[in-house]
Design a protein around this motif. Structure first.
Motif, short mmCIF file in Angstrom:
data_model
loop_
_atom_site.label_atom_id
_atom_site.label_comp_id
_atom_site.label_asym_id
_atom_site.label_seq_id
_atom_site.Cartn_x
_atom_site.Cartn_y
_atom_site.Cartn_z
N ASN A 498 0.84 -1.19 0.00
CA ASN A 498 0.00 0.00 0.00
C ASN A 498 0.89 1.26 0.00
N ASP A 500 0.22 4.24 0.68
CA ASP A 500 -0.05 5.10 1.84
C ASP A 500 0.76 4.65 3.04
N SER A 530 -1.46 -4.36 2.99
CA SER A 530 -1.73 -3.12 3.73
C SER A 530 -0.61 -2.77 4.69
N ASP A 650 0.37 -0.31 9.35
CA ASP A 650 -0.79 -0.86 8.64
C ASP A 650 -1.67 0.30 8.22
N ALA A 651 -1.71 0.56 6.92
CA ALA A 651 -2.46 1.72 6.42
C ALA A 651 -3.92 1.41 6.17
N SER A 652 -4.31 0.15 6.32
CA SER A 652 -5.70 -0.20 6.05
C SER A 652 -6.10 -1.38 6.94
N TYR A 653 -6.11 -1.13 8.25
CA TYR A 653 -6.54 -2.17 9.19
C TYR A 653 -8.07 -2.17 9.20
N ILE A 654 -8.66 -3.28 8.78
CA ILE A 654 -10.10 -3.34 8.58
C ILE A 654 -10.76 -4.05 9.77
N ASN A 658 -15.10 -0.56 9.04
CA ASN A 658 -14.23 0.58 9.33
C ASN A 658 -12.78 0.25 8.99
N LYS A 659 -12.04 1.29 8.58
CA LYS A 659 -10.62 1.17 8.29
C LYS A 659 -9.84 2.11 9.21
N TYR A 660 -8.71 1.63 9.74
CA TYR A 660 -7.88 2.41 10.63
C TYR A 660 -6.43 2.37 10.15
N LYS A 661 -5.71 3.44 10.42
CA LYS A 661 -4.26 3.45 10.22
C LYS A 661 -3.62 3.27 11.58
#
Length: 792
Positions: A498, A500, A530, A650-654, A658-661
Motif C-alpha cells: 500500500n 499510503d 496493507s 498498517d495503512a488499512s486495518y479493517i 471501518n478502516k484504521y491506520k
C-alpha cells in the motif's frame, strides 16, 4: 401352546471381540468428532472475544488516533511550506547567476523564452553554403543545444519527477521531444546535402562515398554505394567504433546507408516501451537508415548538371524488403531463415565499458507504431562485456539498442539506511544481482560504490537529484529504480504494498534518522499488502546526540531565565530612581518603543536557540565525537547481540466496515521464543480437551506492559519494549506473526508518532530546529523511488 423358540447359535470369541472393537472405534470416532466440535467452538469463542476486544479498543482509541492524524497533517504541511520557500530562494539565486552569465540559452522554466528559442533555432540553416555542405554550422549549434539546453531541461524534468508534478513532467517531456525531433531533422538535412553534393572524385579505396565525424554528442556516418563493387562489404565509421557488413542485395543497388550513435540520457527517455515487459536501454541508441542515392552530377565544359533528390529538400528513406527468388512458389520456415541470413546486415558498435550487462541483455529495435522494443528480424547477438563491443544481425533499418530487464534487481534482497553525520546518510541496497551504496545529503545523492570509471562524467563525485541519479545508474545497467504499481511489473509471488503505508514509513524515517539506523525486515514481503514492516536500532551516536540536545536545551532555558531575571532587576532599579510623575511621562512616551524592542528580543532569542541547536551535530562542540556507525558498508553482518526492533505500519486495518491506520513495534526474537514455549505446552496438553482454552490463550498471557519511560530506557539498552502486544497463531503462518491484538499496550497512528513516543522531547525539538529540508526531501525521494519498502 406354541413351540419354544430355538436358541441362537452362541457367538464365538472372535465375533465378540470384533463387535467390541467396532464399538470402541465408534466411541473413539464420536469422541474425536466431539473434540473437533469443541475445538471449533473454542476458536469461534476466541475470535468473538478478540473481535469484541478490538471494537472496544478502537471505540476508546479512535479519538486519539484522529488527533494524531491531524498532528501528522500539520507536520507534513510545515515541511511542504518550508520546502516551497527554500525552493523559491534557490530558483531566485539560479536566475541571478544566469543573468550574470549573460547566456543566450533560455531558462527551461520560462515557457515563452524557451518556445521562442526553439522556433528560431528550428529555422536556422544547417550549413552556410548548400552547394558545398560541411558540418561547421552544426558543430557550433549542437553543443549549446545538447550540453546546456537539453541538460537543463532534463534536470528540471527529473526534479519534477521528484516532486510528482505531472503537469511540469509532461510539459518538459514535450520540449525534449521537440528538440530531438529538430536535431534529427537537421541530420536529415545534412545527409541530404552531403549526398546531393557528393564529389566527383572519390578518395576512398573502395571508390564509394564515405563520410564520418563526431558532432557534439553524436557519432555520424554516411556511405553512398557508387561503384557497386562486391569486394567492399564492410563499412567502417568513426575510427571503427561503428561497423556495418552489407549483404549482396545491397551491394548491387544504388543505395546509401546512414548510422548515428548517441548516448544521450534525455533522448533515451523518449523511447519507453508501453508494454508490461519494461526494458531499459544500456549505453546508447543506434539509428540505422537506408536512403535513396542520387545520380552523380555531370560536368561538361563550364556546365554542371546537378541531380536533385527531392524538390522539398527532404531525404528519402528506402524500405528494405526481403525478395525471394522468382521461381520460388512456397516459402517455408527454413526458406525464410535462409533468406533472412542472406539479406541481413551485420552491425557492430561500442557501448561504455563501465556498463553492467546482464546475461539476458540483448539487442532490440524500436517499433514507432506500437511504441515497443522488439527483436523481430534481429539475430546472432554477441556482447563482449569487457570491451563493450556489441554485434548483431538484422533485416531492419531502424533504431536499435542494447536492452535488458528494467527491474532486474527486484525484489530487493536486503537494504540498510545509516546516519553518518549532520545532513549525511548512506543507503545500502543489495539487489538480485548488484549492490550499490548511495550517499544522501542536502546537495543531492551520489553513488559511493561501486566505483565507475566513466570518461564522460564522474558519477562517484557528482551530486544529483534522486531521480536523475537513478536514471544514470539505469543507463549503465544498475537498475535500482523500483516499480510503483502492478502495471509496471509481473509480480509472480511478490506483492506491491500500500503506497499510503510506505508514505507514513518514509515520513517517520526521514524525521528521526539522526537517532536510528534502519534496515529491511525479512517478513515484509510475506505480510499483507496493507502492511509495511521494517526494523530500527538506536545508532552509536544516539546517546551523544541526546546528551547534546539536553545540554543545549537546558543551557538555552537557563540563559533565558537569567536574562528575564536581569531585566526585572533593571526595571525595579529604574522605578526606584525615577520620580512617579517622570516615570508616568516616560512610560507614555516610550510604550511603542518598548513593544518593538520586546519583539526584537524575542526574535533574537529564537535565533540564539536555533544557533545553539546548530551546534548539536558539530564534532568540535563537545568532547564526545560523532563517529561513523559502521566501518564498512556491508549488510547482513550485524552484531548478533544487537536487538533490532520491527515497526509495523498498517495503512488499512479493517474492522467490520471501518478502516484504521495503526502503527506498533514488535520484537520478533521475543515472539519466536515465546511461541516455541507455547508450542511445548501445546504438545503436552494436546491429548486433554479440557486444556484447549488455556492453550489458545497462553501465548498472550505472559506479555508485559511498560510505561513510556520504561520503553525509552529499554530502547537505549537494546532490550525490548513490551508495551505492544502481538499474538502468534497456532498455524505459524508468517502473515500472522505481526497480527495486531489490543492487550496491555497503546497503538499509534503512524511511524512518526511511534518514534516521537520513544524519543526524548528535547531531542525531538533539537531535530526539528536542526533539520535540513533539502536533505529530508532527498532522503524521502530516494526511499520512495528505489521502492525498498514497497516491493522486496
Amino acid at each position: 401352546m406354541p413351540p419354544k423358540a430355538k436358541k441362537g447359535k452362541k457367538k464365538s470369541k472372535k465375533q465378540l471381540e470384533r463387535e467390541r472393537q467396532i464399538e470402541l472405534a465408534r466411541i473413539a470416532a464420536e469422541e474425536a468428532r466431539q473434540r473437533e466440535l469443541e475445538i471449533q467452538r473454542l476458536k469461534e469463542l476466541r475470535a468473538k472475544e478478540e473481535h469484541d476486544l478490538l471494537v472496544e479498543f478502537f471505540a476508546k482509541e479512535n479519538e486519539l488516533l484522529n488527533k494524531q492524524e491531524e498532528q501528522l497533517e500539520l507536520v507534513n504541511l510545515e515541511f511542504n511550506n518550508l520546502y516551497k520557500n527554500i525552493k523559491h530562494e534557490i530558483a531566485l539565486e539560479k536566475d541571478w547567476d544566469k543573468y550574470l552569465q549573460c547566456s543566450v540559452i533560455p531558462d527551461p522554466k520560462n515557457e515563452s523564452d524557451l518556445n521562442s528559442f526553439i522556433s528560431i533555432w528550428r529555422d536556422e540553416p544547417v550549413c552556410e553554403n548548400i552547394h558545398e555542405p560541411n558540418t561547421d554550422t552544426l558543430e557550433k549549434q549542437l553543443p549549446d543545444i545538447e550540453s546546456i539546453l537539453c541538460k537543463d531541461i532534463f534536470n528540471e524534468y527529473t526534479k519534477a519527477m521528484d516532486e510528482k508534478n505531472d503537469t511540469e513532467i509532461e510539459k518538459l517531456y514535450n520540449h525534449l521531444k521537440s528538440i530531438y525531433t529538430i536535431i534529427n531533422a537537421k541530420y536529415d538535412k545534412l545527409s541530404y546535402l552531403l549526398l546531393e553534393n557528393m564529389p566527383s572524385e572519390i578518395n576512398d579505396q573502395s571508390e564509394n562515398f564515405l563520410f564520418s565525424k563526431k558532432l557534439s554528442k553524436s557519432e555520424f556516418g554516411l556511405w553512398g554505394n557508387i561503384t557497386k563493387n562486391p569486394r567492399y562489404k564492410t563499412l567502417e565509421f568513426n575510427d571503427k567504433r561503428q561497423c556495418i557488413t552489407i549483404p549482396k542485395p545491397i551491394i548491387m543497388e544504388s543505395i546509401a546507408i546512414r548510422i548515428i550513435y548517441r548516448e544521450e540520457l534525455p533522448e533515451i527517455q523518449l523511447y519507453k516501451s508501453e508494454t508490461k515487459d519494461q526494458l531499459s536501454v544500456i549505453g546508447g541508441i543506434l539509428f540505422l537508415d537506408l536512403l535513396e542515392l542520387p545520380e552523380q552530377k555531370i560536368e561538361s565544359n563550364q556546365w554542371m548538371l546537378q541531380p536533385v533528390l527531392s524538390n522539398d529538400g527532404i531525404i528519402k528513406r528506402v524500405n528494405y524488403e526481403i525478395i525471394p527468388p522468382e521461381d520460388t512458389e512456397i516459402i517455408d520456415e527454413d526458406m525464410n531463415s535462409s533468406l533472412q541470413a542472406q539479406w541481413s546486415i551485420e552491425v557492430s558498435y561500442y557501448i561504455p565499458p563501465e556498463c553492467k550487462i546482464l546475461d539476458t541483455a540483448t539487442v532490440m529495435q524500436w517499433d514507432p507504431e506500437k511504441k515497443v522494443w522488439d527483436n523481430d528480424g534481429v539475430s546472432d547477438v554477441a556482447i563482449n562485456i569487457e570491451s563493450g563491443l556489441v554485434k548483431f544481425k538484422t533485416i531492419n533499418f531502424k533504431l536499435a539498442a542494447l536492452v535488458q530487464e528494467k527491474f532486474s534487481e527486484y525484489p530487493i534482497i536486503n537494504w540498510k539506511l545509516k546516519y553518518i553525520s549532520r545532513n549525511l546518510a548512506v543507503l545500502i541496497i543489495q539487489g538480485e544481482i548488484n549492490k550499490i551504496v548511495i550517499e544522501i545529503s542536502n546537495k543531492g545523492c551520489r553513488l559511493k560504490s561501486p566505483i565507475l570509471n566513466s570518461k564522460n562524467e564522474n558519477i562517484n563525485e557528482t551530486w544529483y537529484n534522486p531521480n536523475l541519479l537513478l536514471m544514470k545508474l539505469s543507463h549503465i545497467g544498475l537498475n535500482f529504480k523500483g516499480p510503483k504499481s502492478a502495471d509496471e511489473i509481473t509480480l509472480n509471488d511478490n506483492i506491491i504494498k500500500n503506497p499510503d503505508a510506505e508514505k507514513h514509513c518514509i515520513t517517520g524515517i526521514s524525521q528521526f534518522l539522526p537517532m536510528f539506523n534502519f534496515r529491511k525486515c525479512e517478513y515484509n514481503s510475506e505480510s499483507p499488502t496493507s502492511q509495511v514492516i521494517f526494523q530500527f536500532l538506536r545508532n552509536k551516536n544516539a546517546d551523544t546526540i541526546e546528551k547534546r540536545a539536553k545540554y543545549l536545551h537546558d543551557k538555552a532555558v537557563k540563559e533565558e531565565e537569567e536574562l528575564q531575571k536581569k531585566k526585572e532587576q533593571n526595571e525595579d532599579e529604574d522605578e526606584n530612581s525615577i520620580p512617579k510623575n517622570e516615570l508616568l511621562i516616560e512610560e507614555n512616551n516610550t510604550e511603542d518603543e518598548e513593544n518593538e524592542e520586546e519583539e526584537n528580543k524575542n526574535e533574537n532569542k529564537n535565533d540564539d536557540i536555533k544557533n545553539s541547536y546548530d551546534e548539536l551535530f558539530d564534532t568540535n562542540n563537545m568532547e564526545d565525537k560523532i563517529e561513523d556507525d559502521d566501518i564498512n558498508d556491508e549488510i547482513g553482518t550485524e552484531n548478533e547481540d544487537e536487538n533490532w526492533l520491527s515497526v509495523v505500519m498498517d495503512a488499512s486495518y479493517i474492522l467490520d466496515e471501518n478502516k484504521y491506520k495503526i502503527c506498533y513495534i514488535v520484537n520478533e526474537m521475543d515472539l519466536i521464543t515465546e511461541n516455541n514455549n507455547g508450542n511445548t505446552e501445546n504438545a503436552e496438553n494436546n491429548d486433554n480437551p479440557e486444556n484447549l482454552e488455556n492453550v489458545t490463550t497462553s501465548g498472550a498471557s505472559n506479555m508485559k506492559s511498560n510505561t513510556a519511560d520504561q520503553t525509552q530506557n529499554e530502547l537505549k539498552t537494546g532490550s525490548s519494549p513490551n508495551d505492544l502486544s502481538i499474538e502468534l497463531e497456532e498455524e505459524h503462518d508468517i502473515k500472522h506473526l505481526y497480527k495486531f491484538t489490543p492487550k496491555k499496550y497503546e497503538v499509534m497512528h503512524s511511524v512518526y508518532q511511534v518514534f516521537e513516543r520513544i524519543t526524548d522531547e528535547k531531542v525531538v525539538d533539537a531535530i526539528n530546529l536542526n533539520r535540513s529540508v533539502l536533505f529530508e526531501n532527498n532522503l524521502k525521494v530516494i526511499l520512495h523511488e528505489t521502492g525498498i519498502l514497497i516491493y522486496n
